[in-house]
Enzyme design. Structure first.
Site, PDB file in Angstrom:
ATOM      1  N   THR A   1       0.878  -1.144  -0.087  1.00  0.00           N
ATOM      2  CA  THR A   1      -0.113   0.029  -0.170  1.00  0.00           C
ATOM      3  C   THR A   1       0.898   1.127  -0.096  1.00  0.00           C
ATOM      4  O   THR A   1       0.608   2.212  -0.836  1.00  0.00           O
ATOM      5  CB  THR A   1      -1.163  -0.091   1.089  1.00  0.00           C
ATOM      6  OG1 THR A   1      -1.925  -1.017   1.174  1.00  0.00           O
ATOM      7  CG2 THR A   1      -1.826   1.413   1.321  1.00  0.00           C
TER       8      THR A   1
ATOM      9  N   PRO B   1      -4.601  12.190  -5.107  1.00  0.00           N
ATOM     10  CA  PRO B   1      -3.854  10.945  -5.088  1.00  0.00           C
ATOM     11  C   PRO B   1      -4.845   9.875  -5.195  1.00  0.00           C
ATOM     12  O   PRO B   1      -4.520   8.681  -5.869  1.00  0.00           O
ATOM     13  CB  PRO B   1      -2.979  11.213  -4.085  1.00  0.00           C
ATOM     14  CG  PRO B   1      -3.370  12.232  -3.243  1.00  0.00           C
ATOM     15  CD  PRO B   1      -4.134  13.210  -4.095  1.00  0.00           C
TER      16      PRO B   1
ATOM     17  N   ASP C   1      -8.528  10.031  -5.074  1.00  0.00           N
ATOM     18  CA  ASP C   1      -9.901  10.189  -5.835  1.00  0.00           C
ATOM     19  C   ASP C   1      -9.554  10.236  -7.313  1.00  0.00           C
ATOM     20  O   ASP C   1     -10.470   9.611  -8.338  1.00  0.00           O
ATOM     21  CB  ASP C   1     -10.532  11.622  -5.564  1.00  0.00           C
ATOM     22  CG  ASP C   1     -10.900  11.626  -4.155  1.00  0.00           C
ATOM     23  OD1 ASP C   1     -11.105  10.617  -3.357  1.00  0.00           O
ATOM     24  OD2 ASP C   1     -11.033  12.644  -3.656  1.00  0.00           O
TER      25      ASP C   1
ATOM     26  N   SER D   1      -7.393  -0.535  -6.136  1.00  0.00           N
ATOM     27  CA  SER D   1      -6.970  -0.614  -4.624  1.00  0.00           C
ATOM     28  C   SER D   1      -5.461  -1.231  -4.868  1.00  0.00           C
ATOM     29  O   SER D   1      -5.085  -1.710  -5.714  1.00  0.00           O
ATOM     30  CB  SER D   1      -7.708  -1.664  -4.025  1.00  0.00           C
ATOM     31  OG  SER D   1      -7.243  -2.145  -2.864  1.00  0.00           O
TER      32      SER D   1
ATOM     33  N   ASN E   1      -4.556  -3.603  -3.198  1.00  0.00           N
ATOM     34  CA  ASN E   1      -4.875  -5.192  -3.162  1.00  0.00           C
ATOM     35  C   ASN E   1      -4.908  -5.752  -4.655  1.00  0.00           C
ATOM     36  O   ASN E   1      -4.531  -6.921  -4.809  1.00  0.00           O
ATOM     37  CB  ASN E   1      -6.031  -5.349  -2.699  1.00  0.00           C
ATOM     38  CG  ASN E   1      -5.962  -5.263  -0.678  1.00  0.00           C
ATOM     39  OD1 ASN E   1      -4.725  -4.788  -0.371  1.00  0.00           O
ATOM     40  ND2 ASN E   1      -6.969  -5.407  -0.231  1.00  0.00           N
TER      41      ASN E   1
ATOM     42  N   THR F   1      30.846 -41.118 -14.299  1.00  0.00           N
ATOM     43  CA  THR F   1      29.537 -40.987 -13.554  1.00  0.00           C
ATOM     44  C   THR F   1      30.011 -41.496 -12.172  1.00  0.00           C
ATOM     45  O   THR F   1      30.905 -42.212 -12.052  1.00  0.00           O
ATOM     46  CB  THR F   1      28.573 -42.254 -14.171  1.00  0.00           C
ATOM     47  OG1 THR F   1      29.252 -43.595 -14.038  1.00  0.00           O
ATOM     48  CG2 THR F   1      28.023 -42.164 -15.484  1.00  0.00           C
ATOM     49  N   HIS F   2      29.262 -40.784 -11.228  1.00  0.00           N
ATOM     50  CA  HIS F   2      29.807 -41.099  -9.743  1.00  0.00           C
ATOM     51  C   HIS F   2      31.083 -40.652  -9.511  1.00  0.00           C
ATOM     52  O   HIS F   2      31.785 -41.178  -8.542  1.00  0.00           O
ATOM     53  CB  HIS F   2      29.520 -42.582  -9.069  1.00  0.00           C
ATOM     54  CG  HIS F   2      28.163 -43.241  -9.387  1.00  0.00           C
ATOM     55  ND1 HIS F   2      27.124 -43.150  -8.478  1.00  0.00           N
ATOM     56  CD2 HIS F   2      27.643 -43.856 -10.525  1.00  0.00           C
ATOM     57  CE1 HIS F   2      26.188 -43.733  -9.053  1.00  0.00           C
ATOM     58  NE2 HIS F   2      26.606 -44.136 -10.091  1.00  0.00           N
TER      59      HIS F   2
ATOM     60  N   SER G   1      45.409 -15.682  -7.160  1.00  0.00           N
ATOM     61  CA  SER G   1      45.874 -15.766  -5.912  1.00  0.00           C
ATOM     62  C   SER G   1      46.726 -14.473  -5.159  1.00  0.00           C
ATOM     63  O   SER G   1      47.503 -14.114  -6.120  1.00  0.00           O
ATOM     64  CB  SER G   1      46.565 -17.003  -5.502  1.00  0.00           C
ATOM     65  OG  SER G   1      47.451 -17.106  -4.477  1.00  0.00           O
TER      66      SER G   1
ATOM     67  N   LYS H   1      48.747 -18.521 -10.342  1.00  0.00           N
ATOM     68  CA  LYS H   1      47.436 -19.150 -10.019  1.00  0.00           C
ATOM     69  C   LYS H   1      46.555 -18.663 -10.759  1.00  0.00           C
ATOM     70  O   LYS H   1      46.049 -17.632 -10.714  1.00  0.00           O
ATOM     71  CB  LYS H   1      47.341 -19.518  -8.633  1.00  0.00           C
ATOM     72  CG  LYS H   1      46.256 -20.573  -8.395  1.00  0.00           C
ATOM     73  CD  LYS H   1      46.060 -20.881  -6.776  1.00  0.00           C
ATOM     74  CE  LYS H   1      45.470 -21.871  -6.559  1.00  0.00           C
ATOM     75  NZ  LYS H   1      44.021 -22.076  -6.703  1.00  0.00           N
TER      76      LYS H   1
ATOM     77  N   ASN I   1      42.105 -19.191 -11.222  1.00  0.00           N
ATOM     78  CA  ASN I   1      40.968 -19.930 -10.676  1.00  0.00           C
ATOM     79  C   ASN I   1      39.899 -19.683 -11.440  1.00  0.00           C
ATOM     80  O   ASN I   1      39.826 -18.951 -12.368  1.00  0.00           O
ATOM     81  CB  ASN I   1      40.642 -19.181  -9.313  1.00  0.00           C
ATOM     82  CG  ASN I   1      41.792 -19.390  -8.251  1.00  0.00           C
ATOM     83  OD1 ASN I   1      42.472 -20.433  -8.326  1.00  0.00           O
ATOM     84  ND2 ASN I   1      41.810 -18.646  -7.423  1.00  0.00           N
TER      85      ASN I   1
END
EC number: 4.2.1.2
Length: 484
Positions: free
Chosen positions: A112, A142, A144, A151, A153, A199-200, A330, A336, A338
């Site tokens: 609101t 504002p 009216d 609303s 809502n 896999t795994h 690093s 290094k 990353n």
């Protein structure tokens, strides 16, 4: 009918001025257009530093403009006043009044205060354009006038939907689309390069790099399809329901006509929600859109995680991929580099998944005719969409486009993999194939050496049967099917 002046944005005043609402007078900064209710919200809800996203206010501009035009057509507001409101609403849509929307996310759950913030700003700017006194509420009130037939809502959920559709359509979907295209390009480039599958986190049978990347592209495409599908619910607008969904204080067909006008203004197929009680009592379309973002985050997380593993090294990791060097990695270890783009993407995805959890919880908190958790939901959804979109742009530009293959590393893994024995299993049987693997492990030899030395198969037959290129199916056909 007053003349509308061509005045630049800005009150030109300093100090304070007095504005009033139903609770009395409040002093507001004279150099701003907002009024008493906005100022009260700033006093009572200055919590944290999370501001209501500007996209919500831009969406509100469409709502206020469309409502004014429909009210004019219904004959309940003079044409000059509707034109004036629409003109200021255009300034809101264009972001020219962004500095006039200072409220925090943490406010009333219906939004609101933000609705009234928009109403007050449009009212005072409109008053200025006809030479009136700011704060007088005359000749444009504002409530009216700017809030006529509306609303909080129904307007706030409507603005939520509009803002999300625009964010998805203008930023997120294009960003994901071009990222997907870049991944497909890599898949096509590397379609015939055989690598070992895993896999795994263990060695598995071969596939091509192109096939692996086609999986990434397709996963991303499926997630993007979910995002696009979620737009269907967002196109349905709550406007016209007013306080509890009944449409009290609206002219006939107001919701339908405002939705049509918003569709015309935005170019998106917005329609009135078929049931306003559902549209205001729940926010399920927003929950669905957040779930789509979570799904996209899950896909991107899988891709980024794979890439950082495949790029690990350079000496003691997998290092099948040579990731772009964006910056030194690093402050203590010279040289290094990353996987920074991958790590950034992973953090974004984790954040999005967390925000989706909050959205889901908030979405469950509707009570009777209203879900009063609107601000947290729209803030999280827009933040998730924005960060995912931005991350996809950077991930493509600095993470995907510059990736190269370490062919020697890939070939080494293929040549030494014990899971190539899978091709022998139909010929010599599972048990003998397992015995070959165990012998190769025990003696630290190649699969070929173990098979031949153990008398399981001749060298000629081994070379004929155990050919990695024959074990990957038809990569070009796979890519063609996947991309169709």
């Amino acid at each position: 009918m007053p003349s509308i002046l061509d005045l630049p944005i800005g009150t030109g005043a300093t100090g304070k001025r007095k504005e009033s609402d139903s609770l009395g007078e409040v002093e507001v900064p004279a150099d701003h257009y907002w009024g008493a209710q906005t100022q009260r919200s700033l006093i009572h809800f200055s919590i944290g530093d999370d501001y209501m996203p500007k996209e919500v206010y831009h969406a509100y501009g469409y709502v206020k403009k469309a409502a004014a035009l429909v009210n004019e057509a219904a004959g309940i507001i003079p044409p000059w006043k509707a034109e004036l409101i629409a003109r200021v609403a255009d300034e809101v849509i264009a972001g020219k009044l962004d500095s006039e929307f200072p409220l925090y996310v943490w406010q009333t759950g219906s939004g609101t205060q933000s609705n009234m913030n928009v109403n007050e700003v449009i009212s005072n700017r409109a008053i200025q354009l006809v030479g009136g006194s700011l704060g007088s509420k005359h000749p444009v009130h504002p409530n009216d006038d700017v809030n006529m037939s509306q609303s909080s809502n129904d307007t706030f959920p409507t603005a939520m939907h509009i803002a999300t559709v625009l964010e998805f359509s203008n930023r997120l979907i294009p960003a994901v689309t071009v990222l997907e295209e870049s991944i497909w390009a890599k898949a096509r480039e590397w379609v015939d390069i055989v690598k070992i599958g895993r896999t795994h986190l263990q060695d598995a049978t071969p596939l091509t790099v192109g096939q692996e990347w086609s999986g990434y592209a397709t996963q991303l495409d499926d997630a993007l399809a979910f995002v696009k599908h979620s737009l269907r619910g967002l196109y349905r607008l709550a406007i016209g329901g007013t306080a509890v969904g009944t449409g009290i204080n609206t002219p006939p067909d107001f919701g339908e006509k405002v939705a049509d006008e918003i569709a015309r203004l935005t170019g998106h197929p917005f329609v009135t929600a078929p049931n306003k009680f559902a549209a205001q009592g729940s926010l399920d379309a927003m929950v669905t859109s957040s779930a789509a973002l979570r799904t996209l985050a899950v896909a991107l997380m899988k891709i980024a995680n794979d890439l950082q593993w495949l790029g690990s090294g350079p000496r003691s990791g997998l290092h099948e991929l040579i990731l772009p060097s964006d910056e030194p990695g690093s402050s203590i270890m010279p040289g290094k580099v990353n996987p920074t783009q991958e790590e950034a993407m992973l953090m974004v995805c984790i954040q999005v998944i967390g925000e989706d959890n909050a959205v889901a919880f908030a979405g469950s908190q509707g009570n009777f005719e209203l879900n009063a958790m609107c601000p947290i939901i729209i803030n999280n959804v827009l933040h998730s969409a924005r960060t995912l979109g931005d991350a996809c742009v950077k991930f493509r530009e600095y993470g995907i486009n510059g990736i190269m293959l370490d062919r020697s590393r890939i070939d080494k893994f293929v040549g030494t993999s014990l899971m190539l024995v899978t091709a022998l299993s139909p010929v010599i049987g599972y048990d003998k194939a397992s015995a070959i693997v165990q012998r190769a492990l025990d003696e630290n030899t190649t699969l070929r050496e173990a098979a031949v030395k153990g008398g399981f198969i001749s060298a000629e037959d081994f070379d004929r049967i155990v050919d990695p290129k024959k074990m990957v199916g038809d990569p070009r056909h796979d890519l063609k099917l996947a991309s169709e």
